[in-house]
Scaffold this motif. Structure first.
Motif, PDB file in Angstrom:
ATOM      1  N   SER A  16     -20.113   9.123 -37.580  1.00 28.03           N
ATOM      2  CA  SER A  16     -19.579  10.191 -38.224  1.00 28.03           C
ATOM      3  C   SER A  16     -19.570  11.632 -36.949  1.00 28.03           C
ATOM      4  O   SER A  16     -18.970  12.520 -37.267  1.00 28.03           O
ATOM      5  N   ASP A  19     -17.915  11.553 -30.863  1.00 20.08           N
ATOM      6  CA  ASP A  19     -17.588  10.062 -30.265  1.00 20.08           C
ATOM      7  C   ASP A  19     -17.339   8.909 -30.996  1.00 20.08           C
ATOM      8  O   ASP A  19     -16.416   8.063 -31.010  1.00 20.08           O
ATOM      9  N   ARG A  39     -26.191   8.207 -42.085  1.00 23.43           N
ATOM     10  CA  ARG A  39     -27.538   8.460 -42.964  1.00 23.43           C
ATOM     11  C   ARG A  39     -27.222   9.282 -43.975  1.00 23.43           C
ATOM     12  O   ARG A  39     -26.014   9.875 -44.300  1.00 23.43           O
ATOM     13  N   ARG A  45     -20.370  13.496 -44.814  1.00 21.39           N
ATOM     14  CA  ARG A  45     -20.270  13.760 -43.567  1.00 21.39           C
ATOM     15  C   ARG A  45     -19.238  12.979 -42.742  1.00 21.39           C
ATOM     16  O   ARG A  45     -19.381  12.655 -41.586  1.00 21.39           O
ATOM     17  N   ASP A  62     -30.772   4.861 -40.747  1.00 27.82           N
ATOM     18  CA  ASP A  62     -31.245   6.074 -40.243  1.00 27.82           C
ATOM     19  C   ASP A  62     -32.202   5.556 -38.979  1.00 27.82           C
ATOM     20  O   ASP A  62     -32.906   4.747 -39.124  1.00 27.82           O
ATOM     21  N   SER A  88     -28.085  15.902 -30.976  1.00 23.60           N
ATOM     22  CA  SER A  88     -27.506  15.897 -29.546  1.00 23.60           C
ATOM     23  C   SER A  88     -27.346  17.398 -29.180  1.00 23.60           C
ATOM     24  O   SER A  88     -26.691  17.639 -27.949  1.00 23.60           O
ATOM     25  N   TYR A 152     -34.351  17.481 -25.098  1.00 27.05           N
ATOM     26  CA  TYR A 152     -33.155  16.526 -25.497  1.00 27.05           C
ATOM     27  C   TYR A 152     -33.295  15.802 -23.969  1.00 27.05           C
ATOM     28  O   TYR A 152     -33.176  14.521 -24.356  1.00 27.05           O
ATOM     29  N   LYS A 156     -33.792  11.906 -23.835  1.00 27.21           N
ATOM     30  CA  LYS A 156     -32.650  10.765 -23.306  1.00 27.21           C
ATOM     31  C   LYS A 156     -33.173   9.892 -22.225  1.00 27.21           C
ATOM     32  O   LYS A 156     -32.896   8.725 -21.844  1.00 27.21           O
TER      33      LYS A 156
HETATM   34  P1  NAP Z   1     -22.514  14.388 -32.252  1.00 27.90           P
HETATM   35  O1  NAP Z   1     -21.143  14.762 -32.736  1.00 27.90           O
HETATM   36  O2  NAP Z   1     -23.640  15.365 -32.529  1.00 27.90           O
HETATM   37  O3  NAP Z   1     -22.728  13.043 -33.164  1.00 27.90           O
HETATM   38  C1  NAP Z   1     -23.993  12.751 -33.531  1.00 27.90           C
HETATM   39  C2  NAP Z   1     -24.170  11.489 -34.339  1.00 27.90           C
HETATM   40  O4  NAP Z   1     -25.530  11.045 -34.902  1.00 27.90           O
HETATM   41  C3  NAP Z   1     -23.641  11.833 -35.807  1.00 27.90           C
HETATM   42  O5  NAP Z   1     -23.022  10.911 -36.399  1.00 27.90           O
HETATM   43  C4  NAP Z   1     -25.050  12.161 -36.463  1.00 27.90           C
HETATM   44  O6  NAP Z   1     -24.895  11.958 -37.917  1.00 27.90           O
HETATM   45  C5  NAP Z   1     -25.816  10.770 -35.816  1.00 27.90           C
HETATM   46  N1  NAP Z   1     -27.318  10.898 -36.252  1.00 27.90           N
HETATM   47  C6  NAP Z   1     -27.995  12.183 -35.780  1.00 27.90           C
HETATM   48  N2  NAP Z   1     -29.177  11.914 -36.214  1.00 27.90           N
HETATM   49  C7  NAP Z   1     -29.217  10.553 -36.740  1.00 27.90           C
HETATM   50  C8  NAP Z   1     -30.400   9.837 -37.154  1.00 27.90           C
HETATM   51  N3  NAP Z   1     -31.733  10.046 -37.292  1.00 27.90           N
HETATM   52  N4  NAP Z   1     -29.818   8.592 -37.896  1.00 27.90           N
HETATM   53  C9  NAP Z   1     -28.552   8.348 -37.622  1.00 27.90           C
HETATM   54  N5  NAP Z   1     -27.729   8.997 -37.234  1.00 27.90           N
HETATM   55  C10 NAP Z   1     -28.015  10.073 -36.757  1.00 27.90           C
HETATM   56  O7  NAP Z   1     -22.580  13.789 -30.995  1.00 27.90           O
HETATM   57  P2  NAP Z   1     -21.452  13.405 -29.882  1.00 27.90           P
HETATM   58  O8  NAP Z   1     -20.998  14.412 -28.945  1.00 27.90           O
HETATM   59  O9  NAP Z   1     -20.491  12.206 -30.520  1.00 27.90           O
HETATM   60  O10 NAP Z   1     -22.221  12.278 -28.814  1.00 27.90           O
HETATM   61  C11 NAP Z   1     -22.431  10.963 -29.073  1.00 27.90           C
HETATM   62  C12 NAP Z   1     -23.770  10.570 -28.148  1.00 27.90           C
HETATM   63  O11 NAP Z   1     -23.479  10.799 -26.993  1.00 27.90           O
HETATM   64  C13 NAP Z   1     -25.035  11.290 -28.756  1.00 27.90           C
HETATM   65  O12 NAP Z   1     -25.937  10.280 -28.428  1.00 27.90           O
HETATM   66  C14 NAP Z   1     -25.002  12.247 -27.482  1.00 27.90           C
HETATM   67  O13 NAP Z   1     -26.432  12.814 -27.309  1.00 27.90           O
HETATM   68  C15 NAP Z   1     -24.595  11.530 -26.234  1.00 27.90           C
HETATM   69  N6  NAP Z   1     -23.962  12.090 -25.334  1.00 27.90           N
HETATM   70  C16 NAP Z   1     -22.827  13.103 -25.597  1.00 27.90           C
HETATM   71  C17 NAP Z   1     -22.147  13.888 -24.837  1.00 27.90           C
HETATM   72  C18 NAP Z   1     -21.098  14.872 -25.023  1.00 27.90           C
HETATM   73  O14 NAP Z   1     -20.686  15.519 -24.247  1.00 27.90           O
HETATM   74  N7  NAP Z   1     -20.517  14.566 -26.167  1.00 27.90           N
HETATM   75  C19 NAP Z   1     -22.320  13.700 -23.310  1.00 27.90           C
HETATM   76  C20 NAP Z   1     -23.477  12.535 -22.908  1.00 27.90           C
HETATM   77  C21 NAP Z   1     -23.991  11.756 -24.160  1.00 27.90           C
HETATM   78  P3  NAP Z   1     -24.369  13.153 -38.872  1.00 27.90           P
HETATM   79  O15 NAP Z   1     -23.081  13.293 -39.067  1.00 27.90           O
HETATM   80  O16 NAP Z   1     -25.167  12.676 -40.283  1.00 27.90           O
HETATM   81  O17 NAP Z   1     -25.265  14.182 -38.501  1.00 27.90           O
END
Ligand code: NAP
Ligand code: F7E
Length: 324
Positions: A16, A19, A39, A45, A62, A88, A152, A156
């Motif tokens: 959701s 990425d 979750r 969501r 989750d 994140s 954070y 990681k």
């Molecule tokens: P995002 O939009 O914040 O999405 C995070 C996702 O994780 C959401 O689907 C959220 O679900 C889910 N989530 C959070 N806690 C959870 C839990 N306890 N159990 C199951 N699902 C859970 O992040 P993103 O930007 O797409 O990034 C994707 C990944 O890449 C993350 O791990 C982030 O830390 C990492 N990352 C991101 C970047 C960047 O610049 N975007 C760069 C490097 C690494 P809900 O919708 O329910 O909240």
């Protein structure tokens, strides 16, 4: 893509999120059967995946709940697992450090352990991050030592080494993509690029007065999420598992981001943006710029969307949304 008996199956945690939605689209286009872990929430969501919901198989689970991960893997029997789920948002990791560690660090250990027992031959992708480099000097590459600057980043680093350790301990095909910042119109509104693009739209339409930001000098290597999900997939197609830095190699300050974004709407950012010390972080990551030459040479990956195109797409999207 098929593997003898039907399509290849992929499980995406965090489907959701920004990425997750782009990766799901990418894998569907390649003929994968795509499962997503979602979750429980008091309200839906699924906004980012609404347009492909009928082609996805959503499983309840989750990262905090070991049993739910075992069940999801058992049901999907995936060939590939992409762990994109995490808490994140960096500032939240100071206000909720233990929750961040539970989800972003231990959650990965739970998932790796479930995978080891349920589907040990599945290939595993971990969403590592440039935040692990923190204060390490730029440009950062695969050999740069980590020095995270937030709970954070610390979480990681744990997840990153857990992934390496499962590869070394059990021979799991487990890899980390060390991705630098990547953005899109689907970026959450709390991150700086989207905060700026929404503000530009609202200010130009007379719906908002001014924009308060924190550190305007911080430098980030910002790419487009659509480009970056291609690299995630490519990393799971190699013969030998390996970690890669994924980045554009270009860096900009938050101030430059503002200048370019406000220019899209014909505005001068200096008339609208102020820096508020309440938005500064307890410890900042000052300068990130990635060296992705290994990804270019070994994955054949390079970004296609420029920073200026990314910012324009985000501002134009928010102008459309705010005009409704
Ligand atoms: P995002 O939009 O914040 O999405 C995070 C996702 O994780 C959401 O689907 C959220 O679900 C889910 N989530 C959070 N806690 C959870 C839990 N306890 N159990 C199951 N699902 C859970 O992040 P993103 O930007 O797409 O990034 C994707 C990944 O890449 C993350 O791990 C982030 O830390 C990492 N990352 C991101 C970047 C960047 O610049 N975007 C760069 C490097 C690494 P809900 O919708 O329910 O909240
Ligand atoms: O901040 C500065 C802020 O919150 C970028 C996550 O996807 O990328 C992201 O983490 C910079 C920082 O992203 C505001 O201090 C100034 O220097 O957009 P951000 P991030 O912290 O870099 C990495 C790679 C991830 O892994 C993370 O999951 O912008 N900044 N003023 C501000 N940032 C925010 N959010 N809000 C401001 O008002």
């Amino acid at each position: 893509m098929t593997s003898g008996q039907g399509p290849r199956r992929a499980l995406i945690t965090g489907i959701s999120g920004q990425d997750g939605s782009y990766l799901a689209e990418f894998l569907l286009e390649r003929g994968y059967q795509v499962f997503g872990l979602l979750r429980r929430s008091s309200s839906p969501r699924t906004e980012r995946i609404e347009h492909i919901l009928d082609r996805l198989e959503l499983l309840s689970g989750d990262l905090l709940d070991q049993g739910s991960l075992i069940r999801a893997l058992d049901e999907a029997q995936p060939h590939e697992v992409y762990n994109l789920a995490a808490q994140s948002f960096v500032p939240t990791s100071w206000t909720e450090p233990v929750f961040t560690a539970e989800a972003t660090a231990l959650g990965v250990m739970r998932l790796l352990e479930a995978l080891r027992h349920v589907c040990p031959d599945a290939r595993f992708y971990q969403a590592s991050t440039s935040e692990m480099f923190g204060s390490a000097p730029a440009p950062q590459h695969e050999g740069t030592p980590f020095h995270p600057r937030s709970p954070y980043g610390v979480a990681k680093v744990f997840a990153h080494w857990a992934t390496v350790n499962y590869r070394e301990s059990y021979g799991t095909y487990a890899v980390s993509g060390i991705l630098f910042n990547h953005e899109s119109p689907r970026r959450g509104p709390e991150f700086v690029t989207r905060k700026v693009s929404q503000a530009v739209a609202r200010i130009s339409l007379g719906k908002q007065k001014g924009l308060k930001l924190g550190n305007l000098q911080a430098r980030r290597d910002w790419g487009h999420a659509r480009d970056f999900v291609r690299a995630m997939w490519a990393m799971l197609q190699l013969d030998t598992p390996k970690d890669f830095v994924i980045a554009t190699g270009q860096t900009h300050t938050v101030g430059e981001l503002c200048r370019i974004a406000f220019e899209v709407a014909g505005l001068d950012w200096r008339d609208h943006v102020t820096s508020d010390s309440a938005l500064l972080r307890p410890a900042e990551v000052d300068h990130l710029v990635g060296d992705a030459k290994h990804a270019q040479n070994q994955l054949g990956w390079k970004p296609e969307i420029t920073f200026a195109q990314l910012v324009r797409e985000m501002v134009e999207n928010d102008l459309r949304l705010e005009s409704k």
